[in-house]
Design a protein around this motif. Structure first.
Motif, PDB file in Angstrom:
ATOM      1  N   THR A 187     -23.131   1.695  -0.939  1.00 16.80           N
ATOM      2  CA  THR A 187     -22.078   0.940  -0.511  1.00 16.80           C
ATOM      3  C   THR A 187     -20.612   1.764   0.618  1.00 16.80           C
ATOM      4  O   THR A 187     -20.308   2.664  -0.070  1.00 16.80           O
ATOM      5  CB  THR A 187     -21.680   0.875  -1.923  1.00 16.80           C
ATOM      6  OG1 THR A 187     -22.566  -0.346  -2.326  1.00 16.80           O
ATOM      7  CG2 THR A 187     -19.654  -0.590  -2.116  1.00 16.80           C
ATOM      8  N   VAL A 188     -20.239   1.056   1.008  1.00 18.45           N
ATOM      9  CA  VAL A 188     -19.504   2.348   2.096  1.00 18.45           C
ATOM     10  C   VAL A 188     -18.576   1.871   2.243  1.00 18.45           C
ATOM     11  O   VAL A 188     -18.011   0.339   2.100  1.00 18.45           O
ATOM     12  CB  VAL A 188     -20.306   1.863   4.010  1.00 18.45           C
ATOM     13  CG1 VAL A 188     -19.491   2.928   4.670  1.00 18.45           C
ATOM     14  CG2 VAL A 188     -21.635   2.159   3.722  1.00 18.45           C
ATOM     15  N   THR A 189     -17.314   2.430   2.225  1.00 20.41           N
ATOM     16  CA  THR A 189     -15.808   2.308   2.460  1.00 20.41           C
ATOM     17  C   THR A 189     -15.560   2.965   3.578  1.00 20.41           C
ATOM     18  O   THR A 189     -15.639   4.791   3.933  1.00 20.41           O
ATOM     19  CB  THR A 189     -15.034   2.961   1.548  1.00 20.41           C
ATOM     20  OG1 THR A 189     -15.609   2.447  -0.536  1.00 20.41           O
ATOM     21  CG2 THR A 189     -13.681   2.603   1.180  1.00 20.41           C
ATOM     22  N   LEU A 190     -14.699   3.055   4.360  1.00 18.56           N
ATOM     23  CA  LEU A 190     -14.079   3.553   5.808  1.00 18.56           C
ATOM     24  C   LEU A 190     -12.585   3.819   5.944  1.00 18.56           C
ATOM     25  O   LEU A 190     -12.663   2.854   5.875  1.00 18.56           O
ATOM     26  CB  LEU A 190     -14.703   2.387   6.675  1.00 18.56           C
ATOM     27  CG  LEU A 190     -14.746   2.731   8.487  1.00 18.56           C
ATOM     28  CD1 LEU A 190     -15.447   4.467   8.388  1.00 18.56           C
ATOM     29  CD2 LEU A 190     -15.183   1.638   9.379  1.00 18.56           C
ATOM     30  N   ALA A 191     -12.421   4.763   5.924  1.00 21.52           N
ATOM     31  CA  ALA A 191     -10.471   5.253   5.825  1.00 21.52           C
ATOM     32  C   ALA A 191     -10.091   5.506   6.323  1.00 21.52           C
ATOM     33  O   ALA A 191     -10.841   6.281   7.908  1.00 21.52           O
ATOM     34  CB  ALA A 191     -10.694   5.988   4.679  1.00 21.52           C
ATOM     35  N   HIS A 192      -9.031   5.624   6.594  1.00 17.48           N
ATOM     36  CA  HIS A 192      -7.716   6.170   8.299  1.00 17.48           C
ATOM     37  C   HIS A 192      -6.883   6.404   7.749  1.00 17.48           C
ATOM     38  O   HIS A 192      -6.484   5.935   6.648  1.00 17.48           O
ATOM     39  CB  HIS A 192      -8.048   5.092   8.931  1.00 17.48           C
ATOM     40  CG  HIS A 192      -8.122   3.549   8.129  1.00 17.48           C
ATOM     41  ND1 HIS A 192      -7.021   3.445   7.965  1.00 17.48           N
ATOM     42  CD2 HIS A 192      -8.739   2.534   7.960  1.00 17.48           C
ATOM     43  CE1 HIS A 192      -6.587   2.062   7.178  1.00 17.48           C
ATOM     44  NE2 HIS A 192      -8.464   1.607   7.503  1.00 17.48           N
ATOM     45  N   SER A 193      -5.678   6.342   8.829  1.00 14.02           N
ATOM     46  CA  SER A 193      -4.636   6.754   8.764  1.00 14.02           C
ATOM     47  C   SER A 193      -4.101   5.944   7.891  1.00 14.02           C
ATOM     48  O   SER A 193      -2.763   6.241   7.392  1.00 14.02           O
ATOM     49  CB  SER A 193      -3.860   7.108  10.010  1.00 14.02           C
ATOM     50  OG  SER A 193      -3.700   5.966  10.941  1.00 14.02           O
ATOM     51  N   ARG A 194      -4.236   4.631   7.518  1.00 14.28           N
ATOM     52  CA  ARG A 194      -3.576   3.687   6.953  1.00 14.28           C
ATOM     53  C   ARG A 194      -3.949   3.529   5.179  1.00 14.28           C
ATOM     54  O   ARG A 194      -3.606   2.596   4.280  1.00 14.28           O
ATOM     55  CB  ARG A 194      -3.097   2.218   7.628  1.00 14.28           C
ATOM     56  CG  ARG A 194      -2.477   2.524   9.281  1.00 14.28           C
ATOM     57  CD  ARG A 194      -1.326   2.987   9.296  1.00 14.28           C
ATOM     58  NE  ARG A 194      -1.132   2.533  10.874  1.00 14.28           N
ATOM     59  CZ  ARG A 194      -1.303   2.647  11.727  1.00 14.28           C
ATOM     60  NH1 ARG A 194      -2.798   3.975  12.170  1.00 14.28           N
ATOM     61  NH2 ARG A 194      -1.132   2.002  12.873  1.00 14.28           N
ATOM     62  N   THR A 195      -4.652   3.681   5.163  1.00 11.05           N
ATOM     63  CA  THR A 195      -6.005   4.194   3.990  1.00 11.05           C
ATOM     64  C   THR A 195      -4.362   4.556   2.956  1.00 11.05           C
ATOM     65  O   THR A 195      -3.926   5.551   2.474  1.00 11.05           O
ATOM     66  CB  THR A 195      -7.030   4.772   3.982  1.00 11.05           C
ATOM     67  OG1 THR A 195      -7.661   4.677   4.803  1.00 11.05           O
ATOM     68  CG2 THR A 195      -7.417   4.754   2.282  1.00 11.05           C
ATOM     69  N   VAL A 196      -4.294   3.920   1.950  1.00 14.96           N
ATOM     70  CA  VAL A 196      -3.901   3.765   0.658  1.00 14.96           C
ATOM     71  C   VAL A 196      -4.411   4.688  -0.795  1.00 14.96           C
ATOM     72  O   VAL A 196      -5.549   4.759  -0.816  1.00 14.96           O
ATOM     73  CB  VAL A 196      -2.828   2.382  -0.265  1.00 14.96           C
ATOM     74  CG1 VAL A 196      -2.457   2.927  -2.393  1.00 14.96           C
ATOM     75  CG2 VAL A 196      -2.494   1.985   0.825  1.00 14.96           C
ATOM     76  N   ASP A 197      -3.792   6.188  -0.730  1.00 12.68           N
ATOM     77  CA  ASP A 197      -4.453   6.596  -1.601  1.00 12.68           C
ATOM     78  C   ASP A 197      -5.957   7.266  -1.874  1.00 12.68           C
ATOM     79  O   ASP A 197      -6.782   6.831  -2.287  1.00 12.68           O
ATOM     80  CB  ASP A 197      -4.828   6.270  -3.461  1.00 12.68           C
ATOM     81  CG  ASP A 197      -4.337   7.513  -4.314  1.00 12.68           C
ATOM     82  OD1 ASP A 197      -4.948   8.988  -4.095  1.00 12.68           O
ATOM     83  OD2 ASP A 197      -4.749   7.332  -5.630  1.00 12.68           O
ATOM     84  N   LEU A 198      -5.527   8.222  -0.683  1.00 12.68           N
ATOM     85  CA  LEU A 198      -7.019   7.901   0.020  1.00 12.68           C
ATOM     86  C   LEU A 198      -7.611   9.506  -0.972  1.00 12.68           C
ATOM     87  O   LEU A 198      -9.127   9.391  -0.956  1.00 12.68           O
ATOM     88  CB  LEU A 198      -6.841   9.261   1.567  1.00 12.68           C
ATOM     89  CG  LEU A 198      -7.827   9.596   2.882  1.00 12.68           C
ATOM     90  CD1 LEU A 198      -8.350   7.980   3.113  1.00 12.68           C
ATOM     91  CD2 LEU A 198      -6.908  10.254   4.280  1.00 12.68           C
TER      92      LEU A 198
END
Ligand code: NDP
Length: 299
Positions: A187-198
């Motif tokens: 189950t994949v989450t792709l996070a980046h510079s606009r992700t809230v609460d990394l």
């Protein structure tokens, strides 16, 4: 507090290169096939020259043919496209790699799209990107994330159902990494510079892959206890302890902080880095098999 298992990418990559070499020797004996990799370097960027040299040397060491094409920095788009066309048509060349970055006057997307998808051992061609996301068996996936996946599987075994967080969404690392983990039923989450609460996103992950290019950004308390942490980042920082003007490499993960929390973790250097070229050799071998119509060995 127990320490994480340190994932030895250098040793794993050495083993993979040996397996590629053994498979290449067998292809030669049984089918008269010598996989060939052409590397194109435009300009004289010192880091790129080192990469190209290493790629050539390791290709030859694995018993495959290496073709190096070094073009001057002022090379025009038409000239580069003409070379790619020649390599596409050359039956001795099974893999083509155009070393990035290319000089400003060249349209990188156009050059990458001109490579025959069957010879696109970097996995950057839009056809291969589409195949990767649609789960096609013959997709040529980018080398760094393929190497990361091998290390993750070696550390964890079955990945089905695990929560994976990929930090960074570049076309060469983050996005293909997410696609590969999805194909393994994570189950994949792709996070980046606009992700809230990394930090909170990271803390949920059984598998955490950091590919941001920000030194030691991922802190120990962002890591879920027991997680597998893969640090793709390569950041050069000053190292006055080694002498004036000296530098050293660190990753995107604060290794000292994370090593006491994670279950397994890659160091920088010596983790993901060595896997990239080893996977390039593997992709070249597989591409040669597909082009020759023989079954690709499972390596
Ligand atoms: P890019 O610069 O192309 O992408 C970086 C990604 O990180 C972007 O998606 C960006 O988000 C995200 N990001 C940047 N800052 C933050 C932040 N503060 N918070 C959250 N996300 C952030 O890098 P690459 O993918 O090409 O490379 C990443 C790292 O991996 C680099 O250190 C590079 O040197 C290394 N690398 C190592 C390789 C190896 O062989 N070991 C091979 C390739 C790369 P957004 O999209 O929103 O801007």
């Amino acid at each position: 507090m127990s320490e994480a298992k340190i994932i030895d990418g250098k040793a794993f990559a050495a083993g993979l290169r040996l397996r590629v070499a053994a498979a290449a020797a067998e292809l030669k004996t049984r089918h008269g096939l010598v996989p060939g990799l052409a590397v194109v370097l435009v300009g004289d960027d010192p880091a790129s020259q080192v990469y190209v040299r290493n790629k050539g040397a390791q290709t030859v060491e694995a018993g495959m043919a290496s073709f190096e094409h070094k073009l001057p920095a002022a090379t025009g788009q038409a000239e580069l496209l003409a070379l790619v066309a020649r390599l596409n048509a050359d039956p001795a060349v099974h893999g083509i790699l155009v070393q990035l970055p290319l000089p400003r006057q060249i349209d990188t997307e156009a050059v990458l799209a001109a490579v025959d998808p069957a010879k696109d051992v970097d996995g950057f061609h839009p056809v291969n990107t589409g195949k990767l996301w649609s789960g096609a068996a013959d997709a040529m996936a980018p080398c760094t994330p393929v190497g990361c996946l091998m290390l993750i599987k070696d550390a964890l075994g079955e990945l089905k159902g695990k929560r994976a967080l990929v930090l960074g969404r570049s076309n060469i690392v983050g996005k293909p990494m997410a696609a590969l983990l999805l194909a393994e039923h994570c189950t994949v989450t792709l996070a980046h510079s606009r992700t809230v609460d990394l930090a909170a996103e990271c803390r949920r992950a059984d598998i955490l892959v950091a590919a941001v290019g920000r030194e030691r950004m991922v802190k120990g308390d962002w890591v879920k206890p027991g997680a597998c942490v893969i640090d793709v980042g390569i950041n050069r920082i000053p190292a006055p302890e080694k002498g004036e003007g000296k530098t050293r490499l660190v990753g995107d993960v604060d290794f000292e902080g994370a090593v006491t929390v994670a279950g397994s973790i890659t160091p920088v250097p010596g983790g993901v880095g060595p896997m990239t070229i080893a996977c390039l050799l593997r992709n070249t071998l597989i591409a040669a098999c597909h082009q020759k119509g023989v079954a690709a060995p499972a390596i």
